[in-house]
Design a protein around this motif. Structure first.
Motif, PDB file in Angstrom:
ATOM      1  N   GLU A  62      30.808  38.446  37.070  1.00 30.59           N
ATOM      2  CA  GLU A  62      32.170  38.971  36.915  1.00 30.59           C
ATOM      3  C   GLU A  62      31.834  39.431  35.608  1.00 30.59           C
ATOM      4  O   GLU A  62      32.002  39.052  34.819  1.00 30.59           O
ATOM      5  N   GLY A  63      33.856  40.235  35.953  1.00 24.97           N
ATOM      6  CA  GLY A  63      34.165  40.446  34.549  1.00 24.97           C
ATOM      7  C   GLY A  63      34.134  41.697  34.121  1.00 24.97           C
ATOM      8  O   GLY A  63      34.703  42.454  33.449  1.00 24.97           O
ATOM      9  N   HIS A  64      33.025  42.221  35.373  1.00 20.85           N
ATOM     10  CA  HIS A  64      32.795  43.502  34.696  1.00 20.85           C
ATOM     11  C   HIS A  64      33.610  44.806  35.434  1.00 20.85           C
ATOM     12  O   HIS A  64      34.433  44.651  35.995  1.00 20.85           O
ATOM     13  N   VAL A 249      39.069  44.905  37.876  1.00 21.27           N
ATOM     14  CA  VAL A 249      37.744  43.896  36.583  1.00 21.27           C
ATOM     15  C   VAL A 249      37.343  43.165  38.089  1.00 21.27           C
ATOM     16  O   VAL A 249      38.119  42.778  39.188  1.00 21.27           O
ATOM     17  N   ALA A 250      36.141  43.109  38.132  1.00 15.32           N
ATOM     18  CA  ALA A 250      35.200  42.097  39.259  1.00 15.32           C
ATOM     19  C   ALA A 250      35.676  40.588  38.967  1.00 15.32           C
ATOM     20  O   ALA A 250      35.870  40.137  38.058  1.00 15.32           O
ATOM     21  N   VAL A 251      36.527  39.793  39.331  1.00 18.12           N
ATOM     22  CA  VAL A 251      36.432  38.254  39.838  1.00 18.12           C
ATOM     23  C   VAL A 251      35.284  37.266  39.975  1.00 18.12           C
ATOM     24  O   VAL A 251      35.877  36.422  39.857  1.00 18.12           O
ATOM     25  N   ARG A 252      34.644  37.863  40.445  1.00 17.04           N
ATOM     26  CA  ARG A 252      33.224  37.226  40.807  1.00 17.04           C
ATOM     27  C   ARG A 252      32.007  37.734  40.998  1.00 17.04           C
ATOM     28  O   ARG A 252      31.928  39.178  41.232  1.00 17.04           O
ATOM     29  N   PRO A 253      30.664  37.838  40.791  1.00 16.47           N
ATOM     30  CA  PRO A 253      29.668  38.080  41.512  1.00 16.47           C
ATOM     31  C   PRO A 253      29.352  39.048  42.537  1.00 16.47           C
ATOM     32  O   PRO A 253      30.333  38.217  43.599  1.00 16.47           O
ATOM     33  N   ASN A 262      40.106  44.656  46.271  1.00 19.14           N
ATOM     34  CA  ASN A 262      41.478  44.409  45.832  1.00 19.14           C
ATOM     35  C   ASN A 262      41.842  43.870  46.769  1.00 19.14           C
ATOM     36  O   ASN A 262      41.894  43.269  48.116  1.00 19.14           O
ATOM     37  N   THR A 263      42.725  42.791  46.353  1.00 18.60           N
ATOM     38  CA  THR A 263      43.810  42.171  47.129  1.00 18.60           C
ATOM     39  C   THR A 263      45.821  42.835  46.904  1.00 18.60           C
ATOM     40  O   THR A 263      45.859  42.790  45.773  1.00 18.60           O
ATOM     41  N   TYR A 264      46.128  42.793  48.281  1.00 25.29           N
ATOM     42  CA  TYR A 264      48.028  42.801  47.816  1.00 25.29           C
ATOM     43  C   TYR A 264      48.154  42.186  47.758  1.00 25.29           C
ATOM     44  O   TYR A 264      50.008  42.199  47.877  1.00 25.29           O
TER      45      TYR A 264
END
Length: 462
Positions: A62-64, A249-253, A262-264
């Motif tokens: 996460e965070g990468h 950015v990764a929001v979870r592992p 991604n999300t729209y």
């Protein structure tokens, strides 16, 4: 936007770019513009939800930062050769959509053989993979999507696109023949680019956007690499904006081999189909919604009147609700998977419609609720019109909702049971085309919500 094309992978899991010259050229271009792609991810057409996608080459924390792209590598009127002309003609390019400058930019860059953006735009050689309902025949839209609201939205889009092109874009192009040629930059290309912007563009949030809802949104822009990621409601990555660059950015592992999504935004299936040309499989879209036309509630109330006096009183109530901007002829009450999403408007509508003559007269004299009382109403509305709360509503309120739900279900060509039978039968589902399957996801998502509303509002006399 799904494709059957597959490409082999190397033993390390990365794609063999030699098989896809367009992708190979794009990745070289990314290096040239200093787009920094993490070595933990790769692009592929195999193992992805639709067309190109990004997958994890190894476990990602996460965070990468999956990639970052400099501001000057983002495509918009300010980074194009059309910048000066578009700035000088800004006053001539105003339109309800706000997209004309970007669309003119894309028309120029897409058709220019010397465009700096050619390796990026070549990933979409003819836009035929875009399968928005605006490219379906009108008959197909009506057959597959009747009752969903999509045909009406598409008709509006097509009318607006033609009007915008003829009244704004065409005169501007004719005044700048050194950049645009109407013989090549046609209405057909313009419509395709509208769909391209709908499906792939990004809008940077305004600073303090939550504090000032009246502020105009930023115009759309094209963000290379970011638009390679597919969407799901349960996403694992998010685009962040900084003054120097944009970064995913990764929001979870994320596990090795997992697709990066991604999300729209919180998009119902009908919105995904309308704007992006795809849907999430039923029933996985947690953001699915269904609309009940406001006039359906009024129609249900008219049906419940006993005489002319009651009809006149009801009409007075409805007119006052219209004057208060609570309801409108084209307005809808929106329901999600947990209940009403327009609970304040619906609660006020039901309460006013079900008032006695004396209560309504007092309401008129007070010109609605006091501000403090209105805040209390908002709180009560959210609780009462959740699916948990709806079962405890007064019988009169439930009957109105039940009847309005019935009117809504009658708008669809197929009933819920017929669609469910197809969805649950693998052989029948396999026979459907991509369009038929996506339309089925939209219809079932909506009808399952309305059917639940109808079931929860069932009364002994409904």
């Amino acid at each position: 936007m799904a494709t059957d094309a597959k490409r082999p992978k190397r033993e390390d899991g990365s794609s063999d770019c030699s098989v896809d010259e367009s992708l190979s050229n794009f990745l070289l271009w990314c290096d040239e513009v200093n787009l920094n792609l993490s070595n933990k991810v790769y692009l592929s057409k195999e193992g992805t939800a639709a067309d190109y996608g990004m997958l994890a080459k190894e476990d990602i924390e996460e965070g990468h930062i999956l990639f970052s792209i400099p501001r000057d590598a983002v495509l918009h009127p300010g980074t194009s050769k059309t910048k000066k002309v578009l700035e000088e003609g800004r006053s001539c390019l105003e339109s309800p959509s706000g997209w004309v400058p970007l669309l003119l930019t894309l028309m120029y860059e897409y058709s220019s053989v010397e465009s700096h953006w050619k390796p990026y735009l070549s990933l979409w050689p003819d836009f035929r993979k875009l399968d928005h309902p605006m490219f379906w025949s009108k008959e197909e839209r009506e057959k597959l999507l009747k009752g969903t609201g999509v045909p009406e939205a598409v008709d509006t889009d097509l009318s607006n696109i033609q009007q915008e092109y003829n009244n704004t874009v065409l005169p501007f192009m004719r005044s700048h023949p050194e950049l645009w040629d109407p013989e090549h930059h046609t209405l057909e290309l313009y419509q395709s680019l509208v769909a391209f912007v709908m499906a792939y563009s990004f809008q940077e949030p305004n600073e303090g956007e939550d504090e000032d809802e009246d502020e105009d949104p930023n115009p759309p822009m094209m963000v290379p690499m970011a638009d390679m990621l597919n969407h799901v409601s349960n996403h694992n990555a998010n685009l962040e904006y900084t003054p120097e660059c944009l970064k995913m950015v990764a929001v979870r592992p994320i596990g090795k081999g997992e697709e990066i999504f991604n999300t729209y935004g919180q998009m119902a299936n009908w919105q995904l189909l309308h704007m992006y040309g795809f849907t999430e499989p039923f029933p996985t879209n947690t953001n699915d919604t269904a609309d009940v036309h406001m006039t359906a509630v009024y129609k249900a109330a008219v049906q419940a009147t006993q005489n002319e006096d009651e009809q006149c009183l009801l009409l007075d109530k409805w007119r006052m609700l219209c004057d208060m901007d609570v309801v409108g002829e084209k307005g809808v009450f929106v329901f999600g998977k947990n209940g009403s999403l327009t609970d304040t408007e619906l609660y006020m509508t039901l309460k006013v419609i079900c008032m006695s003559k004396e209560e309504f007269q007092e309401f008129q004299e007070n010109e609605g609720w006091e501000e403090d009382e209105g805040d209390e109403e908002d709180s009560r509305a959210a609780q009462a019109l959740s699916f948990e709360g709806i079962v405890t509503l007064a019988p009169e309120w439930k009957r109105l909702l039940h009847t309005a739900a019935g009117f809504t279900l009658s708008l669809y060509t197929e009933d819920v049971e017929s669609d469910l039978t197809v969805m649950e039968e693998p052989k029948a589902l396999a026979k459907l085309s991509h369009r038929e399957r996506r339309a089925l996801h939209v219809r079932l998502g909506q009808k399952s919500i309305i059917k639940k509303l109808q079931r929860l509002t069932q009364t002994s006399t409904a």
